[in-house]
Design an enzyme around this catalytic site. Structure first.
Site, PDB file in Angstrom:
ATOM      1  CG  ASP A 141      -0.307   0.532   2.942  1.00  0.00           C
ATOM      2  OD1 ASP A 141       0.882  -0.294   2.852  1.00  0.00           O
ATOM      3  OD2 ASP A 141      -1.101  -0.077   3.697  1.00  0.00           O
ATOM      4  CG  HIS A 143       3.327   0.313   5.156  1.00  0.00           C
ATOM      5  ND1 HIS A 143       2.355  -0.662   4.243  1.00  0.00           N
ATOM      6  CD2 HIS A 143       4.619   0.180   5.041  1.00  0.00           C
ATOM      7  CE1 HIS A 143       3.344  -1.712   4.768  1.00  0.00           C
ATOM      8  NE2 HIS A 143       4.506  -1.114   5.599  1.00  0.00           N
ATOM      9  CD  GLU A 148       0.482   0.817   7.791  1.00  0.00           C
ATOM     10  OE1 GLU A 148       0.428   0.557   6.879  1.00  0.00           O
ATOM     11  OE2 GLU A 148       0.105  -0.194   8.701  1.00  0.00           O
TER      12      GLU A 148
END
Length: 266
Positions: A141, A143, A148
């Site tokens: 994703d 990160h 995050e």
């Protein structure tokens, strides 16, 4: 930003290791003036650590005057747990090179005062002036470290809640059981990473293709924290072919031509 487009994950590891060794050797570190190196954990950097150990064993690099800072650590598992990041670093790297114990810096995920621990870590980094080279990986994703999606791009070392996607991805190290994966971690911030003189991110596998696209071709966006690399004056992304599948053909061609001399022999 530099993009080093290679074919296989093993090549990514060898290129990154050679780059780190060259940076250390060119710096000519001493006890009074050590080279400061930031390090990640996870599956992606394993090939780099293996290659660095081989370079050390061949006498091509020494870590005697290298100071290290790791990116992150889980909260709530013992330091000697096989999946703690302390255990990971010693088992896969530190035990096999000539680094001095006092030069190893790791976050303590078992402290009672997480805020004080994070401040201590930031202050320790500042005491060396800066991190000369910070190596990292990237999540599916986007990160970096445990920053995050929706993390502040100016964030500092702090406690973070891990997303379910991250915990699912990391469950492969915990017998496939997500319930064993900690829910919280201490992590350097995006701002901490961007303070480094140079940042090198390793990207391997088709699962990371969207993250690589966001980093190279997308806009700077807190939902893809890796995109913050676009703001860094000396960022390098080293990637294999499967991770390049979402990039435009002309993007890969451009960087392949630009870095042709630097990827020869890999």
């Amino acid at each position: 930003m530099r993009l080093i487009p290679l074919t296989r994950a093993a090549q990514v590891g060898k290129w990154a290791a050679a780059h780190i060794a060259k940076r250390i050797n060119d710096f000519k570190p001493t006890a009074e003036r050590p080279f400061v190196l930031g390090l990640p954990t996870g599956g992606t950097p394993l090939a780099t650590y293996k290659a660095l150990i081989e370079l050390y064993q061949a006498g091509e690099v020494s870590f005697k005057h290298v100071v290290t800072f790791n990116m992150d650590e889980y909260i709530g598992i013992p330091a000697d747990h096989p999946e703690s990041y302390r255990s990971f670093m010693y088992n896969n790297f530190f035990n096999h090179i000539d680094i001095q114990e006092e030069n190893i810096n790791l976050l303590n995920g078992n402290t009672d005062n997480h805020e004080a621990e994070c401040k201590r870590y930031e202050d320790k980094i500042k005491s060396y002036g800066k991190i000369n080279l910070f190596m990292g990986g990237v999540g599916n994703d986007g990160h970096i470290a445990f920053n995050e999606p929706a993390s502040s791009l100016s964030s500092r070392t702090r406690i973070k809640t891990l997303t379910e996607d991250t915990r699912i991805a990391n469950s492969r190290f915990f017998d496939g059981d997500i319930n064993q994966v900690p829910k919280y971690a201490l992590t350097i911030g995006v701002g901490t990473l961007l303070d480094a003189e140079e940042v090198m991110i390793l990207v391997t596998g088709h699962n990371k293709a969207l993250a690589l696209e966001a980093a190279v071709e997308g806009c700077v966006n807190h939902l893809w924290t890796v995109s913050a690399l676009q703001l860094h004056p000396k960022a390098v992304i080293v990637c294999d072919e499967p991770s390049q599948q979402e990039l435009k053909v002309k993007t890969v061609k451009y960087f392949s031509e630009l870095e042709a001399e630097n990827i020869k022999g890999f």
